[in-house]
Design an enzyme around this catalytic site. Structure first.
Site, PDB file in Angstrom:
ATOM      1  N   ASP A 119       6.764  -3.985   4.455  1.00 53.02           N
ATOM      2  CA  ASP A 119       7.166  -4.273   3.072  1.00 53.02           C
ATOM      3  C   ASP A 119       7.059  -5.765   2.762  1.00 53.02           C
ATOM      4  O   ASP A 119       7.994  -6.371   2.226  1.00 53.02           O
ATOM      5  CB  ASP A 119       8.602  -3.785   2.836  1.00 53.02           C
ATOM      6  CG  ASP A 119       8.939  -3.642   1.353  1.00 53.02           C
ATOM      7  OD1 ASP A 119       8.005  -3.648   0.518  1.00 53.02           O
ATOM      8  OD2 ASP A 119      10.131  -3.523   1.021  1.00 53.02           O
ATOM      9  N   LEU A 120       5.912  -6.345   3.080  1.00 58.35           N
ATOM     10  CA  LEU A 120       5.710  -7.772   2.776  1.00 58.35           C
ATOM     11  C   LEU A 120       5.349  -7.912   1.306  1.00 58.35           C
ATOM     12  O   LEU A 120       4.220  -8.202   0.930  1.00 58.35           O
ATOM     13  CB  LEU A 120       4.622  -8.355   3.682  1.00 58.35           C
ATOM     14  CG  LEU A 120       5.004  -8.476   5.161  1.00 58.35           C
ATOM     15  CD1 LEU A 120       3.821  -8.972   5.982  1.00 58.35           C
ATOM     16  CD2 LEU A 120       6.213  -9.400   5.351  1.00 58.35           C
TER      17      LEU A 120
END
Length: 377
Positions: free
Chosen positions: A230-231
């Site tokens: 979840d960058l």
């Protein structure tokens, strides 16, 4: 930005602690006196920005933390939260700007606490993490250098976790039906109803079908790793490393939210980073090449991995947009935060398919190739 260990993204109860309850929690569990507290936005957990008084009357001011109260569903998986927290500690020790936990009075990294919110007196896992300085990428006018650095970060982070992170809890990161794992785009079938009669529904159905036919059969040929997962543009913090207002230079100062960690593939991480960096960009289709160049400066993709990049990026857009729509139906009070991606996401996904895979990939790959072995100017 995630929830649930299976294909049910909403089988949880989001905590609803008041500031007074949260203040008491910090005192009782961690032995710290809160001098200031304020809420932070979140998807399905509850976060507070906390300042605490220094012990022994020190004059240097306050220490800052994030009180993280995990939703009731994920709180039932202590091994998973342990793995996420140990990974953060490992990365911090490796020199990555990752938060670390402040230990409880009992010397633990987390504590399972009762909450008076909702029926059934649910239990919530509580951690106090160091507060990281910086501005979310979503709040700056990101340039090509930032995109390159984020690509580089994505590869370096996954490589470090996959090659050096050996903790007993790591086995909990095998999350087969986890809705946010990019391999599980086909599971969106059961949530697509949330789009109603929207014209976007047909587009997502097209993504799912292409994903089933062209990505799923190739997964076994991809190089496996541990993904942060979840960058996004709110989970990466930067600060300015130059005084120039005309040409600001940024460095990554914080990596947030490890709750989507799972076993996946290196190509997943670069696809996820590309998708989220496109969100705020005025020229979204060009972004992928710069992120890819940064990623490949650490870990070049194979031809097979590159060949699925377009559908992986499209798949992540679909996951984010469909699950947000589904969640907003259940929690309308959190709709504004949940629908952040939708503000531009649908437009970008439509544009990708209008331009077509071949043309988009040509742009990405030519940009990445132009970097060669040099860093961005």
């Amino acid at each position: 930005m995630s929830s649930g260990n299976d294909c049910q993204p909403q089988a949880f109860t989001k905590p609803a602690f008041g500031e007074k309850e949260a203040t008491e929690l910090v005192d009782r569990v961690f032995g710290l006196k809160v001098s200031w507290i304020g809420p932070l936005p979140s998807y399905d957990d509850q976060n507070f920005h906390v300042r605490v008084s220094r012990n022994k009357g020190a004059a240097e001011g306050a220490d800052e933390y994030v009180l993280k109260i995990t939703n009731s569903e994920d709180s039932q998986e202590p091994d998973l939260i342990e793995a996420q927290t140990q990974a953060m500690m490992f990365l911090s020790a490796e020199g990555f700007p990752s938060a670390t936990p402040y230990l409880t009075k009992d010397g633990n990294i987390m504590s399972l606490e009762s909450g008076d919110t909702g029926p059934g007196n649910k239990k919530y896992m509580v951690r106090l993490l160091t507060y990281l300085p910086g501005t979310p990428v979503a709040k700056i006018a990101a340039n090509t250098e930032v995109f390159y650095e984020i690509g580089k970060l994505a590869a370096s982070l996954d490589k470090a976790l996959s090659e050096k992170f050996h903790h007993p809890s790591v086995k909990s990161l095998h999350r087969g039906q986890f809705i946010w794992n990019l391999a599980n785009v086909p599971l969106l079938d059961q949530y697509i109803y949330a789009l109603g009669e929207s014209p976007y529904r047909e587009l997502v159905e097209q993504v799912i079908e292409q994903f089933k036919g062209k990505v799923i059969p190739k997964l076994s040929s991809f190089r496996a790793c541990i993904n942060h997962g979840d960058l996004n543009d709110h989970n990466i913090l930067v600060d300015s490393s130059s005084a120039s207002l005309e040409n600001p230079q940024y460095r990554v100062s914080g990596i947030l939210d490890f709750s989507d960690m799972s076993y996946g593939y290196y190509v997943f991480e670069v696809a996820i980073a590309i998708m989220y960096m496109m969100i705020e960009s005025p020229d979204p289709l060009s972004v992928g090449g710069h992120v890819l160049a940064g990623f490949e400066s650490v870990l070049p993709l194979t031809g097979e991995e590159r060949g699925t990049l377009f559908l992986l990026v499209s798949g992540r857009f679909s996951q984010s947009l469909v699950i947000a729509a589904h969640t907003a139906l259940r929690y309308p009070e959190n709709k504004e935060y949940l629908m952040i991606t939708a503000k531009t996401g649908w437009k970008h996904l439509m544009k990708m398919f209008e331009v077509g895979q071949e043309a988009v990939e040509k742009t990405w790959f030519e940009t990445a190739t132009a970097y060669g072995n040099r860093a961005p100017a």
